[in-house]
Design a protein around this motif. Sequence first.
Motif, PDB file in Angstrom:
ATOM      1  N   ARG A 156       0.853  -1.191   0.000  1.00  0.00           N
ATOM      2  CA  ARG A 156       0.000   0.000   0.000  1.00  0.00           C
ATOM      3  C   ARG A 156       0.886   1.236   0.000  1.00  0.00           C
ATOM      4  O   ARG A 156       1.850   1.318   0.752  1.00  0.00           O
TER       5      ARG A 156
ATOM      6  N   SER B  58      -3.283  10.794  -2.659  1.00  0.00           N
ATOM      7  CA  SER B  58      -3.408   9.742  -3.664  1.00  0.00           C
ATOM      8  C   SER B  58      -2.887   8.464  -3.034  1.00  0.00           C
ATOM      9  O   SER B  58      -2.003   8.503  -2.183  1.00  0.00           O
TER      10      SER B  58
ATOM     11  N   TYR C 232      -2.613   3.842  -3.553  1.00  0.00           N
ATOM     12  CA  TYR C 232      -2.954   2.590  -4.219  1.00  0.00           C
ATOM     13  C   TYR C 232      -2.717   1.433  -3.272  1.00  0.00           C
ATOM     14  O   TYR C 232      -1.969   1.537  -2.297  1.00  0.00           O
TER      15      TYR C 232
ATOM     16  N   ALA D  16      -2.863  -2.655  -9.200  1.00  0.00           N
ATOM     17  CA  ALA D  16      -3.145  -1.963  -7.947  1.00  0.00           C
ATOM     18  C   ALA D  16      -4.327  -1.029  -8.158  1.00  0.00           C
ATOM     19  O   ALA D  16      -4.407  -0.331  -9.173  1.00  0.00           O
ATOM     20  N   GLU D  17      -5.248  -1.043  -7.209  1.00  0.00           N
ATOM     21  CA  GLU D  17      -6.372  -0.111  -7.250  1.00  0.00           C
ATOM     22  C   GLU D  17      -5.919   1.202  -6.641  1.00  0.00           C
ATOM     23  O   GLU D  17      -5.256   1.224  -5.601  1.00  0.00           O
ATOM     24  N   CYS D  18      -6.275   2.298  -7.305  1.00  0.00           N
ATOM     25  CA  CYS D  18      -5.829   3.602  -6.828  1.00  0.00           C
ATOM     26  C   CYS D  18      -6.994   4.555  -6.640  1.00  0.00           C
ATOM     27  O   CYS D  18      -8.098   4.321  -7.144  1.00  0.00           O
TER      28      CYS D  18
ATOM     29  N   LEU E 285       1.676   8.733  -8.068  1.00  0.00           N
ATOM     30  CA  LEU E 285       1.283   7.317  -7.956  1.00  0.00           C
ATOM     31  C   LEU E 285       1.840   6.496  -9.107  1.00  0.00           C
ATOM     32  O   LEU E 285       2.359   5.395  -8.905  1.00  0.00           O
TER      33      LEU E 285
ATOM     34  N   ALA F 140       4.369   3.369  -8.809  1.00  0.00           N
ATOM     35  CA  ALA F 140       3.993   2.043  -9.316  1.00  0.00           C
ATOM     36  C   ALA F 140       5.014   1.552 -10.340  1.00  0.00           C
ATOM     37  O   ALA F 140       5.409   0.378 -10.322  1.00  0.00           O
TER      38      ALA F 140
ATOM     39  N   LEU G 118      -2.418   0.072 -13.149  1.00  0.00           N
ATOM     40  CA  LEU G 118      -3.189   0.782 -12.134  1.00  0.00           C
ATOM     41  C   LEU G 118      -4.628   0.865 -12.618  1.00  0.00           C
ATOM     42  O   LEU G 118      -4.883   1.006 -13.818  1.00  0.00           O
TER      43      LEU G 118
ATOM     44  N   SER H 232      -8.850   2.223 -11.288  1.00  0.00           N
ATOM     45  CA  SER H 232      -9.678   2.940 -10.333  1.00  0.00           C
ATOM     46  C   SER H 232     -11.139   2.718 -10.694  1.00  0.00           C
ATOM     47  O   SER H 232     -11.501   2.768 -11.868  1.00  0.00           O
TER      48      SER H 232
END
Length: 179
Positions: free
Chosen positions: A76, A95, A97, A106-108, A129, A133, A141, A143
Motif C-alpha cells: 500500500r 493519492s 494505491y 493496484a487499485e488507486c 502514484l 507504481a 493501475l 480505479s
Amino acid sequence: MSEQGRHEALTRTVTEKLRNDRTVTIRPMDSGDLELEREFITNLSAESRHFRFLGGVGKPSQQMLEALTDIDHEQREAFIAIAEDDSKEKEVGVSRYALDPDGQSAECAVVVADDWQKAGLGTLLLNRLVESARARGIPLLYSIDSAENHKLQEVARNMGWQCKVDPDDHTQVIYTMRL
C-alpha cells in the motif's frame, strides 16, 4: 531505473506550485498523518466524499483512519499534499494505491479538497502514484469511480487512462493505465 533512482521516486518530498500560484508539499503518507486525514475527510463536501468512497462516509471512524494512514509502502502506498494554513499544516489532497494479491495490478484513488480543485493538484498526485507504481514494477493501475464524476473523467482522459463502464454496476466506470 537504478536502485537509488527507484528509492528516490518512492520516498522524496517535493514542493510544487499549482496553476493558481498556491504551493503544496507532496510526500509519502505515514501513521503520524492520522489527524490531518481526519480533518481532511471531515471537511470534504458530501459530493467529494461520495466520489472518493462511493457511498455514505460522513465522519470517518478511528478504524477507517488507521487503515488509511497505516501505509507499508510496499503493498500500500499513499502520497499526501500539504499546504500551510495560518502557519499550520493542512492536508489538501491525497493519492493512494493498494496492490492486488496477484501483484500485477493496484487499485488507486485520488481526492483533492474542494477549494483546491481545478489547479492541477489531482494530476500531480496521480503522476506521483504512476511514478511509484512504475518504480515498483506494477504493470497496471486501475480505479473504480462514479460515472457522474466528470472532473475525474477529464483528468483521466488528459493523462491517457482508458475508461469503460463497470460491467457489474452501470453507475460506475473503471479507469485503467498500463505502465
